[in-house]
Design an enzyme around this catalytic site. Sequence first.
Site, short mmCIF file in Angstrom:
data_model
loop_
_atom_site.label_atom_id
_atom_site.label_comp_id
_atom_site.label_asym_id
_atom_site.label_seq_id
_atom_site.Cartn_x
_atom_site.Cartn_y
_atom_site.Cartn_z
N HIS A 264 30.18 -6.63 -22.58
CA HIS A 264 29.47 -7.59 -23.43
C HIS A 264 30.36 -8.75 -23.83
O HIS A 264 29.88 -9.83 -24.18
CB HIS A 264 28.95 -6.90 -24.69
CG HIS A 264 28.32 -7.85 -25.66
ND1 HIS A 264 27.18 -8.56 -25.37
CD2 HIS A 264 28.71 -8.27 -26.89
CE1 HIS A 264 26.86 -9.34 -26.39
NE2 HIS A 264 27.78 -9.18 -27.32
N CYS A 265 31.69 -8.57 -23.78
CA CYS A 265 32.59 -9.57 -24.37
C CYS A 265 32.96 -10.70 -23.43
O CYS A 265 32.59 -11.85 -23.65
CB CYS A 265 33.85 -8.88 -24.89
SG CYS A 265 33.55 -7.78 -26.28
N LEU A 266 33.72 -10.40 -22.38
CA LEU A 266 34.31 -11.47 -21.58
C LEU A 266 33.30 -12.37 -20.88
O LEU A 266 33.49 -13.59 -20.84
CB LEU A 266 35.30 -10.89 -20.57
CG LEU A 266 36.58 -10.30 -21.15
CD1 LEU A 266 37.59 -10.03 -20.05
CD2 LEU A 266 37.20 -11.22 -22.19
N ASP A 269 31.31 -13.97 -24.67
CA ASP A 269 31.90 -14.56 -25.87
C ASP A 269 32.44 -15.97 -25.68
O ASP A 269 32.19 -16.85 -26.52
CB ASP A 269 33.00 -13.65 -26.41
CG ASP A 269 32.46 -12.30 -26.87
OD1 ASP A 269 31.24 -12.10 -26.78
OD2 ASP A 269 33.27 -11.47 -27.31
#
Length: 423
Positions: A264-266, A269
Amino acid sequence: MSLERAQKVVVIGQGYVGLPLAVRAVEQGYDVVGLDIDERRVKNLGAGVSFVEDISDARLAESLATGRYLPTTDYAACRGFDVAVISVPTPLRETLPDLSFIADAARDLAPWVTRGCLVILESTTYPGTTDEMLIPILEEVSGLTAGPDFHVGYSPERIDPGNPTYGFVETPKVVSGIDAASLARVDAFYSDLIETTVPVSGTREAELTKLLENTFRHVNIALVNELAVFAHQLDIDIWEAIDAAASKPFGFMKFTPGPGVGGHCLPVDPSYLSWQVRRRLGQSFRFVELANDVNEHMPQYVASRVVTLLNDCERSVRGSTILLVGLAYKRDTGDVREAPALRLVTHLRTLGATVIAVDDHVDDHYWPDGVERVPLDAETLARTTAAVIVTPHSGVPYERLVEHGTTVLDTQHVLRGPAVTQL
């Protein structure tokens, strides 16, 4: 737990972020309501079945046995809460931030907001979300005012699934509030759950902290990914160069190439930060946009390398059977959110290949359609034209690929052998 601190905690979102928080709060003596809109997930949690590697079934069962953990889809269970933590997804929809899960959670929680309660947002988002979006919804529905009537804070999640050293408790927690009283409440709550808190002056600083952390990683991964492409064309061993550079005890941090970025992050975000800069300042965040371009094209590059390997063997990718070893985006987890393997599957199938895969960590519910699940055995290898090592899970018998003489593209640098080609 101090008697002055909250007794009833609501954690909205029981995924990779929310479930560890909920279980830890139960273990520290809180009454916890674990809210999630996924009925299947809630049913499994109620039966003691965890899908999060960091929370074993046994540990979940212990939380349920206390009678202080209630997984549910019913917001009426929020009645009388002291602390509510919103840990819901914030995906991208056609490159634009989608904050609908936060908005929905806020609207459903707001009727249960009372004087003196604390609401904390943990979901990754752009700077300003807490003040500009969360608070107005809570105030409009509840009729109360944030600050004088109830407390609000932001604390970015830092969950690293499968990390044996830095779990939820060991990882320092950045905390913030909309005023001094809110910050004190947020800090007190998390101090009960983890070893170290890191207070910052405002919610925007805390929101930016999370984006900074992941943008740093995203940009550096893009750097080594692009270097890997050029190093291959220049006939240079990128892995040896990286290991040699990592011997420097200062001024260098090791990042390694791979088939793309996932989770979900890289993949998400940095785009939130880029979007906010463009929206508020009318400027482009060139580092982020370049990193996005490089990392998003890595699955396509891997597919092109498979085509080249097959050409060298006088085979066509059309009609070939390609084995993917690993589907999850991260080692020793079953998390396929934004996994580059899924985009690699699409590219290979578009080229006419049949794609099969082995990954014991990925649950059937999250297994991609049209990809046969297979074991890594002689029968599978006998019908495999080429294999791609995508995820470096531990305990996988990679040596079987070498022993069988399978043509292998190793994107994770886990194998050696005459039939093995490194990314």
